[in-house]
Write a protein that holds these residues in place. Sequence first.
Motif, PDB file in Angstrom:
ATOM      1  N   ASP A   1       0.832  -1.195   0.000  1.00 22.52           N
ATOM      2  CA  ASP A   1       0.000   0.000   0.000  1.00 22.52           C
ATOM      3  C   ASP A   1       0.874   1.255   0.000  1.00 22.52           C
ATOM      4  OD1 ASP A   1       0.805   0.628   2.573  1.00 22.52           O
ATOM      5  OD2 ASP A   1      -1.066   0.066   3.531  1.00 22.52           O
TER       6      ASP A   1
ATOM      7  N   LYS B   1      -1.792  -3.402   4.771  1.00 22.15           N
ATOM      8  CA  LYS B   1      -3.187  -3.249   5.140  1.00 22.15           C
ATOM      9  C   LYS B   1      -3.425  -2.073   6.082  1.00 22.15           C
ATOM     10  CE  LYS B   1      -4.130  -7.622   6.308  1.00 22.15           C
ATOM     11  NZ  LYS B   1      -4.830  -8.796   6.808  1.00 22.15           N
ATOM     12  N   GLU B   2      -4.563  -1.441   5.908  1.00 23.68           N
ATOM     13  CA  GLU B   2      -5.098  -0.547   6.907  1.00 23.68           C
ATOM     14  C   GLU B   2      -4.225   0.675   7.189  1.00 23.68           C
ATOM     15  OE1 GLU B   2      -5.597  -2.856  10.372  1.00 23.68           O
ATOM     16  OE2 GLU B   2      -7.030  -4.210   9.460  1.00 23.68           O
TER      17      GLU B   2
ATOM     18  N   ARG C   1      -7.032   5.467  14.097  1.00 24.95           N
ATOM     19  CA  ARG C   1      -6.898   4.010  13.974  1.00 24.95           C
ATOM     20  C   ARG C   1      -8.244   3.317  14.197  1.00 24.95           C
ATOM     21  NH1 ARG C   1      -5.215  -0.367  12.274  1.00 24.95           N
ATOM     22  NH2 ARG C   1      -4.671  -2.087  13.632  1.00 24.95           N
TER      23      ARG C   1
ATOM     24  N   ALA D   1     -10.582   4.064  11.262  1.00 26.72           N
ATOM     25  CA  ALA D   1     -10.138   3.388  10.040  1.00 26.72           C
ATOM     26  C   ALA D   1     -10.558   1.926  10.065  1.00 26.72           C
ATOM     27  CB  ALA D   1      -8.624   3.510   9.887  1.00 26.72           C
ATOM     28  N   VAL D   2     -10.398   1.285  11.242  1.00 25.85           N
ATOM     29  CA  VAL D   2     -10.770  -0.126  11.336  1.00 25.85           C
ATOM     30  C   VAL D   2     -12.293  -0.275  11.315  1.00 25.85           C
ATOM     31  CG1 VAL D   2     -10.748  -2.146  12.847  1.00 25.85           C
ATOM     32  CG2 VAL D   2      -8.659  -0.823  12.475  1.00 25.85           C
ATOM     33  N   ARG D   3     -12.997   0.617  12.067  1.00 28.35           N
ATOM     34  CA  ARG D   3     -14.471   0.533  12.147  1.00 28.35           C
ATOM     35  C   ARG D   3     -15.106   0.696  10.780  1.00 28.35           C
ATOM     36  NH1 ARG D   3     -18.731   0.034  11.785  1.00 28.35           N
ATOM     37  NH2 ARG D   3     -20.628   0.502  12.948  1.00 28.35           N
ATOM     38  N   PHE D   4     -14.624   1.694  10.009  1.00 26.48           N
ATOM     39  CA  PHE D   4     -15.249   1.987   8.718  1.00 26.48           C
ATOM     40  C   PHE D   4     -14.426   1.448   7.548  1.00 26.48           C
ATOM     41  CE2 PHE D   4     -16.918   5.235  11.621  1.00 26.48           C
ATOM     42  CZ  PHE D   4     -18.274   4.948  11.497  1.00 26.48           C
ATOM     43  N   LYS D   5     -13.493   0.560   7.869  1.00 30.62           N
ATOM     44  CA  LYS D   5     -12.680  -0.071   6.827  1.00 30.62           C
ATOM     45  C   LYS D   5     -12.080   0.938   5.852  1.00 30.62           C
ATOM     46  CE  LYS D   5     -15.374  -4.382   6.907  1.00 30.62           C
ATOM     47  NZ  LYS D   5     -14.597  -4.959   8.033  1.00 30.62           N
ATOM     48  N   ILE D   6     -11.560   2.026   6.416  1.00 25.33           N
ATOM     49  CA  ILE D   6     -10.880   3.018   5.586  1.00 25.33           C
ATOM     50  C   ILE D   6      -9.458   2.526   5.330  1.00 25.33           C
ATOM     51  CG2 ILE D   6     -10.047   5.413   5.446  1.00 25.33           C
ATOM     52  CD1 ILE D   6     -12.267   6.051   7.566  1.00 25.33           C
ATOM     53  N   ALA D   7      -9.029   2.568   4.093  1.00 23.46           N
ATOM     54  CA  ALA D   7      -7.655   2.184   3.779  1.00 23.46           C
ATOM     55  C   ALA D   7      -7.001   3.306   2.991  1.00 23.46           C
ATOM     56  CB  ALA D   7      -7.634   0.880   2.985  1.00 23.46           C
TER      57      ALA D   7
ATOM     58  N   TYR E   1      -2.274   2.505   9.748  1.00 17.08           N
ATOM     59  CA  TYR E   1      -1.618   2.189  11.014  1.00 17.08           C
ATOM     60  C   TYR E   1      -0.550   3.253  11.245  1.00 17.08           C
ATOM     61  CZ  TYR E   1       0.491  -0.854  14.573  1.00 17.08           C
ATOM     62  OH  TYR E   1       0.977  -1.370  15.740  1.00 17.08           O
TER      63      TYR E   1
END
Lengths: 200, 200, 200
Positions: A28, B146-147, B185, B188-194, B149
């Motif tokens: 990414d 991923k994600e 963080r 991003a995880v809750r709404f699957k933002i990448a 972070y």
Amino acid sequence: MFYFVIDILGTIAFAISGVLVAMEKKLDLFGVIIIAFVTAIGGGTLRDLLIGDTPVVWMRDSVYVITISGTVVFAILFRKKLRYLRTSLFLFDTIGIGLYTMVGIEKGVQAELLPVMCVALGTITASFGGVLRDILCNEIPVIFRKEIYATACILGGSFYFLLTYLTVKDQYAFLAAIVLVISIRLLAVRFKIALPNIYS
Amino acid sequence: MFYFVIDILGTIAFAISGVLVAMEKKLDLFGVIIIAFVTAIGGGTLRDLLIGDTPVVWMRDSVYVITISGTVVFAILFRKKLRYLRTSLFLFDTIGIGLYTMVGIEKGVQAELLPVMCVALGTITASFGGVLRDILCNEIPVIFRKEIYATACILGGSFYFLLTYLTVKDQYAFLAAIVLVISIRLLAVRFKIALPNIYS
Amino acid sequence: MFYFVIDILGTIAFAISGVLVAMEKKLDLFGVIIIAFVTAIGGGTLRDLLIGDTPVVWMRDSVYVITISGTVVFAILFRKKLRYLRTSLFLFDTIGIGLYTMVGIEKGVQAELLPVMCVALGTITASFGGVLRDILCNEIPVIFRKEIYATACILGGSFYFLLTYLTVKDQYAFLAAIVLVISIRLLAVRFKIALPNIYS
């Protein structure tokens, strides 16, 4: 000024080579940025750590971070055009290892290390960024498998000490060594010269 | 006292995340212990090496070794229950990166580095343990793939310097930055933002 | 003189183990040389970096570089005979980890670290070269998966501090600890003792 330009060109070339490898691995955006940084500054960082010259150089001078950041933005924007630049990139990269080798040797000399350690430091400076890049991308480092790369650094660095031993003026020896590193690398790639096969 | 508790919770969370990854890879007991240590202290170790603050922090203060050892014993004894703790673990881990980011930045400020280097140090502190964990387990580091972070660390760290530039009191800016790292963080995880896809 | 001989034998054994792994991976000549160096000096290098004793030891004393270079030349020339030496190599390697453990502990004591940190330093000195070798060859480090290796270092190092705590004279405790590390490792391999399985 001349050295500075070459240094920056080398940094740019290393950063772009990091971007290319990271994009091949489908990392990414953050992954691409990190791999670009690591490729460009990894060698100098290990060198500074080994001789205890901390904070490491890229933390003291923001020109590296700025150069690499700009390079990554450029490389991502023009990612589809990068393949047309392969030859120029290879040249930058080759000039880069020539200079990085001598920067590392110079640092070793200042730290009053033995010539053989200075050559090791120069080789580490020039090649370790690529090693880290490959480890982070889960590959066996390419310089352990192919072509004359670190060998060029070792020969060039040794040549520098030979010349200074022969009382050649320091700046001439410095330049001659850079030219030798670059020539060996170019000739090795042009004529597909590799290290002797030890498995036959 | 407050900082200390959070620091220890972060260390525990990182250590447990190391245990989980190591056990997935079927490493032996020693392997599990080492991965737990490396995950928990890897980031701070690299930070201390880069700025030359040696012996590195976990060698000077035994609280880290004791905490991690206890965590590993606990995690191995209750290894079958760990999955029920995933949400709490994720929270610890997230609080951990928030605090680790600011600990790294604080160290950079003390070493009189430029803000951009301080942010880099903070991000290294928070994320490099996980990178080492993945390299030792022969994976491409998860944060490169991923994600959001490290991005959370970078934004939070930059926010801290923005606030101090606006003459916000240091401890408020410190806390606000930690909250921002954690919020980014979590969101991003809750709404699957990448991060934006650079491969399309 | 005695210590020096053992130290050099350990370095040789570690270098050969690096050559063997690198040749299995079909690395080129440079790759083989680098893996041999990294295996032999990786542990001591990390130890010196962690406590801030720089330039790291192999940069200050050329005996390591000379020894390793000679070993690589020898190992490549006689690569087809190396398998007949496996038992001797294993012995060298085992003696090597015994001594390297105590060298690391000694350095930790001099840096006035806590005993538990000294034991960690000793274990790092003895085992990290092998870890780096495996990472560079893109393997999960063998000491995380098999046999009692680092465990021997940890037990031997702890025994040393137990003995000094019991006011045993330093050089006797030193020797006893080396013997214990070596004995545990030999017995573990002889009787196929492994760490308890934590996956059942």
